[in-house]
Design a protein around this motif. Structure first.
Motif, mmCIF file in Angstrom:
data_model
loop_
_atom_site.group_PDB
_atom_site.id
_atom_site.type_symbol
_atom_site.label_atom_id
_atom_site.label_comp_id
_atom_site.label_asym_id
_atom_site.label_seq_id
_atom_site.Cartn_x
_atom_site.Cartn_y
_atom_site.Cartn_z
ATOM 1 N N MET A 153 0.828 -1.211 0.000
ATOM 2 C CA MET A 153 0.000 0.000 0.000
ATOM 3 C C MET A 153 0.865 1.266 0.000
ATOM 4 O O MET A 153 0.545 2.247 -0.666
ATOM 5 C CB MET A 153 -0.939 0.013 1.215
ATOM 6 N N ILE A 154 1.957 1.228 0.735
ATOM 7 C CA ILE A 154 2.852 2.395 0.789
ATOM 8 C C ILE A 154 3.446 2.650 -0.594
ATOM 9 O O ILE A 154 3.457 3.772 -1.095
ATOM 10 C CB ILE A 154 3.959 2.177 1.859
ATOM 11 N N THR A 166 0.111 7.117 -7.241
ATOM 12 C CA THR A 166 -0.915 8.136 -7.012
ATOM 13 C C THR A 166 -0.234 9.485 -6.762
ATOM 14 O O THR A 166 0.984 9.557 -6.609
ATOM 15 C CB THR A 166 -1.780 7.809 -5.771
ATOM 16 N N HIS A 167 -1.038 10.542 -6.683
ATOM 17 C CA HIS A 167 -0.469 11.855 -6.327
ATOM 18 C C HIS A 167 -0.413 12.029 -4.814
ATOM 19 O O HIS A 167 -0.022 13.076 -4.305
ATOM 20 C CB HIS A 167 -1.277 12.983 -6.973
ATOM 21 N N TRP A 168 -0.830 10.999 -4.082
ATOM 22 C CA TRP A 168 -0.789 11.058 -2.621
ATOM 23 C C TRP A 168 0.569 10.608 -2.124
ATOM 24 O O TRP A 168 1.306 9.931 -2.839
ATOM 25 C CB TRP A 168 -1.851 10.132 -2.025
ATOM 26 N N GLU A 169 0.859 10.960 -0.877
ATOM 27 C CA GLU A 169 2.114 10.503 -0.276
ATOM 28 C C GLU A 169 1.857 10.009 1.133
ATOM 29 O O GLU A 169 0.973 10.513 1.827
ATOM 30 C CB GLU A 169 3.116 11.659 -0.195
ATOM 31 N N ILE A 170 2.679 9.064 1.544
ATOM 32 C CA ILE A 170 2.615 8.609 2.932
ATOM 33 C C ILE A 170 3.213 9.714 3.813
ATOM 34 O O ILE A 170 4.263 10.262 3.490
ATOM 35 C CB ILE A 170 3.400 7.277 3.088
ATOM 36 N N ILE A 229 -2.058 9.172 5.063
ATOM 37 C CA ILE A 229 -1.753 9.594 3.704
ATOM 38 C C ILE A 229 -1.981 11.099 3.616
ATOM 39 O O ILE A 229 -3.002 11.611 4.076
ATOM 40 C CB ILE A 229 -2.670 8.849 2.701
ATOM 41 N N THR A 230 -1.005 11.790 3.057
ATOM 42 C CA THR A 230 -1.091 13.245 3.059
ATOM 43 C C THR A 230 -1.312 13.824 1.662
ATOM 44 O O THR A 230 -0.929 13.214 0.657
ATOM 45 C CB THR A 230 0.157 13.861 3.744
ATOM 46 N N GLY A 231 -1.944 14.981 1.640
ATOM 47 C CA GLY A 231 -2.215 15.692 0.385
ATOM 48 C C GLY A 231 -2.858 17.021 0.711
ATOM 49 O O GLY A 231 -2.926 17.419 1.874
ATOM 50 N N GLU A 236 7.915 9.723 5.869
ATOM 51 C CA GLU A 236 8.706 9.287 4.709
ATOM 52 C C GLU A 236 9.700 8.184 5.052
ATOM 53 O O GLU A 236 10.099 7.412 4.194
ATOM 54 C CB GLU A 236 9.501 10.480 4.150
ATOM 55 N N ASN A 237 10.113 8.136 6.295
ATOM 56 C CA ASN A 237 11.157 7.190 6.697
ATOM 57 C C ASN A 237 10.605 5.763 6.777
ATOM 58 O O ASN A 237 9.790 5.460 7.649
ATOM 59 C CB ASN A 237 11.712 7.644 8.051
ATOM 60 N N PRO A 238 11.054 4.870 5.861
ATOM 61 C CA PRO A 238 10.513 3.502 5.849
ATOM 62 C C PRO A 238 10.772 2.748 7.165
ATOM 63 O O PRO A 238 10.051 1.816 7.485
ATOM 64 C CB PRO A 238 11.251 2.809 4.697
ATOM 65 N N LEU A 239 11.765 3.179 7.911
ATOM 66 C CA LEU A 239 12.100 2.474 9.151
ATOM 67 C C LEU A 239 11.075 2.689 10.260
ATOM 68 O O LEU A 239 11.055 1.945 11.240
ATOM 69 C CB LEU A 239 13.479 2.912 9.659
ATOM 70 N N ILE A 240 10.247 3.709 10.109
ATOM 71 C CA ILE A 240 9.298 3.993 11.193
ATOM 72 C C ILE A 240 7.836 3.944 10.730
ATOM 73 O O ILE A 240 6.928 4.208 11.511
ATOM 74 C CB ILE A 240 9.618 5.344 11.886
#
Ligand SMILES: *Cc1c(COP(=O)(O)O)cnc(C)c1O
Length: 346
Positions: free
Chosen positions: A263-264, A271-275, A290-292, A278-282
């Protein structure tokens, strides 16, 4: 029925419909909570929790009414003077605030959204939010291991939106708690507390017995498979039935982790959305934030509803600029295909 991706209260297992009927038929809803039948049910539910969630034998389990109640129990029964609260979101912060109101000296250690929780301070009690439901981040076991190594104190973890969905190394914490309306896929109104012999020893040393929900009183009842108040027997019954049918946690957790990764990747690449984080470790395995743009967020939530899909609102500081999607075990892969399809089209 609307398909809910809300991260709590969330989609309940469809089997709950049958379990509710069965609970009524069985007569368990009318028995006294100190009766043999009720004690047998509580005992079996503890056994199933140990088995399915792979909880070490020496850790005790007790039922409470909610995760929020556990914040209070910890402040009352496990704290001498101080508690250190490391948080990067709304739930961790609220926990710190309530603890302070109860007269405990709180050492706040806020950290940035994208940081792993790298604590270097020690304290008699360290309070962490394993999965921060407000922003879709988590404290991974590798980070927790480092915190464990450098503290002589107890570690309490709010795992409300990850317990039953993420494989914990239980030994890295002394008290873990959750409510059942998130990863357990059940209706709200029951909390679960899981605690180590060390936590119990601390409670005995402090010997706080001034509240109906003092940890020692809770434990003394739990040891007899009873509860310190008339519990939500229906929910305990549902929990027992649900646990009977789920695979062991390590299997469930591996599946959810893969689905979260997919999903990430979908949001960031297709998509034009972002998680938000950003840091995959956390990034969380069980809650996606999901931000926009604010306008687009409002629009997609409305569109989703008209397609029979409920997306989760943003929470706290991220109320306006995020929406959230639960990645809980009761949601099926097919339901994730549906929401992905909807997002691609909209
Ligand atoms: C939902 C949630 C809570 C509150 O749970 P209640 O059952 O309402 O007490 C606390 N902490 C976290 C991290 C949560 O996600």
């Amino acid at each position: 029925m609307i398909l809910s991706f809300y991260p709590g209260p969330s989609k309940v297992y469809p089997q709950v419909a049958t379990y509710l009927q069965d609970a009524y038929q069985s007569g368990i809803l009318s028995v006294n909570h100190r009766s043999a039948e009720a004690m047998e049910m509580v005992k079996e539910t503890y056994r199933l929790l140990h088995e399915k969630l792979e909880i070490p034998a020496e850790y005790s389990i007790a039922f409470i009414s909610s995760a929020t109640e556990c914040w209070e129990i910890i402040a009352q029964s496990l704290t001498r003077q101080q508690s250190l609260h490391a948080y990067n979101g709304a739930f961790g912060q609220k926990w710190a605030e309530y603890t302070q109101k109860l007269g405990v000296e709180v050492i706040p250690k806020p950290f940035d959204l994208n940081d792993a929780c790298e604590l270097t301070e020690d304290a008699e009690l360290i309070c962490l939010t394993q999965n921060e439901t407000s922003n879709g981040t988590q404290i991974r076991m590798a980070t927790l291991e480092k915190i464990r190594e450098q503290t002589t104190g107890l570690i309490a973890l709010d795992a409300t939106s990850s317990m039953a969905g993420v494989a914990f190394n239980w030994q890295l914490g002394d008290l873990w708690f959750a409510s059942v309306q998130k990863c357990f896929g059940l209706p709200a109104g029951l909390g679960i507390m899981i605690y180590s012999p060390r936590a119990l020893r601390r409670a005995e040393e402090i010997n706080e017995r001034n509240h109906y929900n003092s940890l020692l009183f809770i434990h003394e009842n739990a040891a007899k498979f009873q509860t310190h108040y008339t519990p939500n027997v229906l929910n305990i019954y549902l929990l027992k039935r649900m646990l009977e049918q789920v695979p062991v946690l390590s299997e469930v957790a591996a599946h959810l982790k893969n689905r979260a990764q997919a999903m990430i990747q979908f949001f960031n690449q297709e998509t034009h959305w972002e998680i938000l984080a950003e840091n995959p470790l956390i990034q969380s395995d069980t809650v996606l934030a999901i931000t926009g743009e604010k306008e687009k967020i409002n629009q997609i939530k409305i569109n989703a509803k008209s397609h029979g899909i409920m997306l989760g609102n943003g929470y706290g500081k991220w109320k306006e600029n995020t929406f959230r999607i639960a990645n809980f075990p009761a949601l099926t892969d097919n339901e994730f295909s549906i929401v992905k399809h909807f997002i691609t089209q909209s």
